[in-house]
Design an enzyme around this catalytic site. Structure first.
Site, mmCIF file in Angstrom:
data_model
loop_
_atom_site.group_PDB
_atom_site.id
_atom_site.type_symbol
_atom_site.label_atom_id
_atom_site.label_comp_id
_atom_site.label_asym_id
_atom_site.label_seq_id
_atom_site.Cartn_x
_atom_site.Cartn_y
_atom_site.Cartn_z
ATOM 1 N N CYS A 1 -4.718 6.306 5.981
ATOM 2 C CA CYS A 1 -4.183 5.122 6.663
ATOM 3 C C CYS A 1 -2.673 5.270 6.849
ATOM 4 C CB CYS A 1 -4.550 3.847 5.914
ATOM 5 S SG CYS A 1 -4.398 3.925 4.124
ATOM 6 N N CYS B 1 -0.175 4.751 3.901
ATOM 7 C CA CYS B 1 0.513 4.558 2.622
ATOM 8 C C CYS B 1 1.892 5.223 2.678
ATOM 9 C CB CYS B 1 -0.301 5.138 1.475
ATOM 10 S SG CYS B 1 -1.902 4.318 1.307
HETATM 11 FE FE FE Z 1 -2.624 4.909 3.439
#
Ligand code: FE
Length: 199
Positions: A107, A109
């Protein structure tokens, strides 16, 4: 909301944020002061200037650097930059032998406390896929040529673990103090997609 040089402003996102904000206020789920506080945090308090201070101190204070590489979370927190979501920080050092690059393949992070909000490209599917598969090609697109003798290491962030690259201190900076050095340190150099340029 500011735009990003590589992604352009996302007016659809801005509209959705406005709609959400209005709804939260209307339902009494959040107060205007809380929203102002959040905006202030992301616009003024969290950003790559925090990470730059960490890097500059590591370049000028060997004891600090040693502690930083041993326990990133604790050492960064001692400088006043604390994780927002309880994640751990790992600092990886660039050298002539190793070049580090950070991605979140799943994703987006990202170490908010030291770098602020991630750039649009960091969250894009092509970066996430290609940084892991062919990091040298991605680095080249950022104008970063890493010698064939230097190993390129890719670090995949996740919800529990965030990485900060400690870039190499450029030549010709021997006379600079930590404050002047911090001004040379860019966000991209702490993600690992670029090097810190000499002054
Ligand atoms: Fe992530």
């Amino acid at each position: 909301m500011s735009s990003d040089a590589t992604g352009g402003p996302d007016s659809d996102t801005a509209t959705r944020i406005k709609a959400l904000e209005s709804l939260l206020l209307e339902k009494g789920l959040i107060e205007t002061s809380a929203i102002e506080e959040l905006i202030d945090m992301f616009e003024n308090r969290l950003g790559p200037w925090n990470g730059a201070k960490v890097v500059a101190r590591a370049w000028t204070d060997p004891g600090f650097k040693e502690a930083l590489l041993r326990d990133g979370t604790e050492t960064i927190a001692e400088m006043g930059f604390e994780a927002l979501q309880g994640e751990d920080m790992v600092v990886v050092e660039n050298s002539a032998e190793v070049h580090n690059i950070v991605v979140c393949t799943l994703c987006s992070c990202y170490p908010w406390a030291v770098l602020g909000l991630p750039p649009v490209w960091y969250k894009s599917a092509p970066y996430r896929a290609r940084a892991a598969r062919d990091p040298r090609a991605v680095l080249r697109e950022f104008g970063t040529e890493i010698g064939a003798d230097t190993e390129v290491r890719v670090w995949d962030s996740n919800a529990e673990l965030r990485y900060l690259v400690l870039p190499e201190r450029p030549a010709g900076t021997e006379a600079l103090d930590a404050a002047a050095l911090a001004e040379l340190v860019t966000r991209d150099s702490m993600i690992g997609v670029s090097l810190v340029a000499p002054p």
